[in-house]
Write an enzyme that holds these catalytic residues in place. Structure first.
Site, PDB file in Angstrom:
ATOM      1  CG  HIS A   1      25.030 -30.934  27.807  1.00 11.51           C
ATOM      2  ND1 HIS A   1      26.141 -31.962  26.718  1.00 11.51           N
ATOM      3  CD2 HIS A   1      24.019 -32.012  27.926  1.00 11.51           C
ATOM      4  CE1 HIS A   1      25.126 -32.607  26.186  1.00 11.51           C
ATOM      5  NE2 HIS A   1      23.697 -33.285  27.439  1.00 11.51           N
TER       6      HIS A   1
ATOM      7  CD  GLU B   1      14.278 -33.236  25.874  1.00  6.66           C
ATOM      8  OE1 GLU B   1      13.622 -33.809  24.704  1.00  6.66           O
ATOM      9  OE2 GLU B   1      15.319 -33.465  26.609  1.00  6.66           O
TER      10      GLU B   1
END
Lengths: 426, 400
Positions: free
Chosen positions: A225, A156
């Site tokens: 998450h 990322e």
């Protein structure tokens, strides 16, 4: 090859679905039969039972079986067939405004922008050959190829930085984070490299980039998450942050974001991807954009203002529907943009209703609701408040996994209703 | 007796549907079943695949000694893990398990081999495909399944879910790809700091191998000579991306550069065990970190929402299942070396099935965690505090 969905064709030429039309024809005939004189053979046939032994297996479906289901679907009863005009009105099927899911809206928006501007490209994990982890970029790789739709390794920080660099050199990347939870790995590039650069260079260096992906709670994906990043990104000058709710929002805001010359964070919601909404013909046009920084009043009312963004807007509308039955009319505002916040629309509403409740899925401290409270207090609308602003938020804990715990960790419709009644002193 | 007669008649018939060699071994098996356990070989030595080395002069031994006891233990553990994962698959499809569920079947030899090569007092940390390691590190199947179904009997009381299970010297279960590697290096730092001769096994996958934080961990672990065994479980696919499409270099055991590495056949529990022992000895001797690449395979897709066939062929999965399945390989080895009988193995299978059924029963019937515990355990060792609920009038309690 251009894919045009059936719904789009039907919507454009204003034609009903065949099945719906056939149902209307069946019910029309049924009504006609019922209105005939008693003893009409058609009426006897409706309830007729054939003599003799039945074959093995499921009995064949008869006209009445089908018509019963039809009547249920349309919501009519046999007794109502007597009134011909009313019957015809109730069974009439209208062509539907095109129903588009949020996922398809985002997909179409990206497709159209990729086609419109060669500099636009999409990169992220699994966006190309896998069609997107949540299938938002379905079909794009097949149509545009490796150059425009790029699968990245799980890096990322690396690919966010690469996207920002590409934007600095004049391209217009769309950088997808599989969820915004993973954007934390790359947040330095979003803030320090993308958001601050135009300012630091005194306007010399633009960064026309879009960061998008699902944000906030999903279903059963546990603590790491499920975080909402609206407050974190909304905090930073130099960034624009949008949070669409329905399909029209998704289409319009994403298109605006891609066409904007500044870094824009698009906070989508995984639970909304599969939800279909009606989209007007105007909303389907290739140049349909929604201005960033403008909220929308989804439902007018004059007793209390509910301000929300993303999935919670739906919850507010549901709560408003329940409260309307008790005579409480809620004005529901869909923020659409987190930064810059459209305080004027909220203030205008507060002036009218005198009561304000903010609803969000994220945590309370330093959140979107907290900011709205502060801004209202600092502005002219403060004097119109009859009660303190209420924030309805997620519970101040990491997201638990067990269903009963998770359900009680984010605002439910009953929490909104409770807060409305409390603030109205009921 | 009846079996003996059938066997003799088959031999006399000249083996109607079987060839000679099979008949003989079948005969040995038949005879074996009527023997006592003392007639099994207590141990055997097996040739194992040589490991490719990076910056190492010598690798693990190419021969492994397996005792009957060890073999049965490894078999039992691997088979339990396999059945547990398949049960989780079933429960997920019935929507009793929700959210994310990443299954480990096919990779059992890695978890069992590693556990056999280290001590219970050593430390282990892995990513989200963690059910197998949770089991080898001492959590019961019951507690694992109950955690997956989100019940109070789960190892994390239903609050963690599939990716967040913990145990003594097992640090999860981590949802953010690659984040567990610096954590593992930190655990190793603590071992070095305390001087307790313990090592830390830090696992990550081929997809995670491209995370920057892993290279940062490599650098510091090598600089400070941390007793950390970095293990890359290469199952050839990072979610839907094959290794060739994600990594410029797929020699994951060499990616540690200055850290010595070895490439190990991850489908053979003995190879994994010997390699882990070798690596643990290396670390314990103070030489610093070491990197191991385990070549393995997962039968299921990345998670339960991934069918697993859009980026690889069914034939490939079938081939691995038939030629390299870790459980079958161990079973065949033991039987052909007269270390166990087919009946014995079948008995173990039946016991395991029963155990898993009971655990699943518990996991589906145990009640969900009580709402009063919603806010507990935000902090450790703190006095009770108040937590804001969904609205200002909702004041919830949190205790440590």
């Amino acid at each position: 090859m251009d894919k045009i969905r059936n719904e789009q064709i039907r919507g454009t030429v204003k034609v009903e679905q065949f099945g719906d039309k056939a149902r209307e024809a069946r019910l029309r005939w049924f009504g006609r039969v019922l209105r005939r004189n008693r003893g009409y053979i058609g009426q006897r046939m409706l309830e007729m039972e054939l003599p003799g032994r039945r074959r093995r297996g499921r009995p064949q479906r008869r006209f009445m079986d089908v018509v019963k289901v039809d009547m249920e679907m349309v919501g009519v009863k046999v007794e109502e067939a007597v009134d011909r005009a009313r019957w015809r009105q109730m069974i009439h099927c209208d062509f539907q405004l095109l129903q588009v899911t949020v996922r398809d809206a985002l997909n179409q928006a990206m497709d159209e922008e990729l086609e419109r501007d060669e500099r636009v490209f999409l990169l992220g994990e699994e966006v190309a050959q896998y069609d997107g982890a949540y299938k938002v970029s379905r079909g794009l790789w097949k149509k545009y190829g490796d150059k425009r739709i790029i699968d990245t390794p799980i890096s990322e920080m690396g690919f966010a930085g690469i996207a920002v660099g590409a934007a600095m050199a004049g391209l217009r990347p769309i950088c997808e984070f599989m969820t915004f939870n993973f954007s934390m790995q790359a947040i330095d590039q979003v803030i320090n490299s993308a958001a601050k650069t135009c300012y630091m260079s005194a306007g010399l260096q633009a960064v026309p980039i879009v960061f998008r992906g699902p944000n906030g709670a999903s279903a059963g994906v546990a603590a790491q998450h499920s975080q909402c990043f609206a407050a974190w990104y909304g905090h930073c000058p130099g960034l624009k942050v949008v949070s669409p709710w329905n399909s029209e929002d998704a289409r319009g805001l994403l298109k605006s974001a891609i066409r904007d010359d500044n870094p824009v964070v698009v906070l989508e919601n995984e639970l909304m991807y599969g939800v279909a909404f009606e989209v007007s013909e105007q909303g389907l046009s290739k140049d349909f954009t929604i201005p960033i920084g403008k909220a929308k009043v989804e439902r007018p009312g004059n007793h209390v203002t509910l301000v929300s963004h993303s999935r919670m807007v739906g919850h507010c509308l549901d709560a408003a529907a329940v409260l309307a039955k008790e005579g409480i009319e809620c004005e529901v505002i869909n923020l659409r943009t987190i930064r810059p916040l459209d305080v004027e629309t909220i203030e205008a509403s507060v002036v009218k209703t005198n009561h304000l409740i903010t609803v969000e899925g994220g945590w309370p401290q330093f959140g979107v609701g907290a900011e709205i409270c502060a801004r209202i207090m600092e502005g002219p609308a403060f004097n119109y408040l009859d009660a303190p602003v209420i924030r309805v938020t997620g519970v101040d804990i990491p997201m638990p996994y067990a269903k009963i715990l998770e359900d009680n960790s984010t605002p439910q419709i009953k929490d909104i209703i409770f807060s409305v009644k409390k603030t109205l002193n009921m | 007796m009846q079996n003996m007669l059938t066997f003799i008649s088959n031999v006399l018939r000249g083996g109607a549907s079987k060839n000679g060699a099979q008949t003989v071994s079948e005969g040995a098996r038949l005879v074996g079943s009527t023997r006592s356990f003392a007639d099994f070989s207590p141990q055997a030595s097996f040739d194992i695949k040589k490991c490719e080395l990076h910056r190492l002069d010598q690798g693990p031994p190419t021969q492994a000694l397996l005792t009957r006891e060890q073999g049965l233990k490894y078999y039992r553990t691997m088979q339990t893990m396999r059945r547990m994962e398949l049960k989780a698959d079933q429960l997920y499809k019935q929507k009793i398990i929700r959210g994310f569920c990443h299954l480990y079947d096919g990779q059992e030899a890695c978890a069992v081999g590693i556990e056999a090569g280290i001590n219970p007092s050593d430390h282990l940390i892995t990513a989200y495909r963690a059910h197998g390691y949770t089991y080898t590190r001492g959590v019961s199947v019951k507690e694992i399944l109950a955690e997956l179904t989100g019940r109070r009997g789960g190892v994390a009381k239903g609050k963690g879910g599939s990716m967040h299970m913990y145990a003594k010297h097992f640090y999860g279960g981590n949802g953010i790809v690659g984040a567990q590697v610096p954590l593992g290096a930190g655990l190793a730092l603590a071992c070095q700091y305390k001087g307790n001769n313990e090592v830390c096994v830090t696992l990550y996958g081929d997809g995670a191998a491209n995370q920057g934080q892993i290279f940062e961990s490599f650098n510091m672990a090598a600089l400070w000579k941390l007793p950390c065994i970095f293990i890359c479980e290469n199952n050839k696919y990072g979610m839907g991306t094959s290794v060739e499409r994600a990594s410029a270099s797929t020699d994951y055991f060499k990616r540690g550069d200055f850290i010595p590495g070895l490439k190990v056949d991850g489908m053979d529990v003995l190879t994994v065990r010997e390699a882990t022992k070798f690596a643990a000895d290396y670390c314990r001797s103070g030489k610093g970190p070491i990197l191991m690449e385990l070549e393995t395979y997962r039968y299921h897709g990345h998670s339960m929402s991934d069918p697993g066939v859009s980026y690889r062929t069914r034939e490939e999965i079938q081939e691995v299942r038939s030629k390299s399945d870790p459980i079958s390989m161990l079973k065949d080895r033991m039987i052909s070396n007269n270390m166990a009988s087919l009946e014995e193995i079948k008995e173990i299978d039946v016991e395991i099935r029963k155990e898993i059924e009971e655990a699943a029963q518990f996991a589906t019937s145990d009640p969900e965690p009580p709402l009063e515990e919603l806010c507990n355990h935000i902090f450790y060792n703190e006095p009770p505090m108040e937590v804001r609920g969904t609205n200002p009038w909702s004041k919830l309690k949190s205790i440590s």
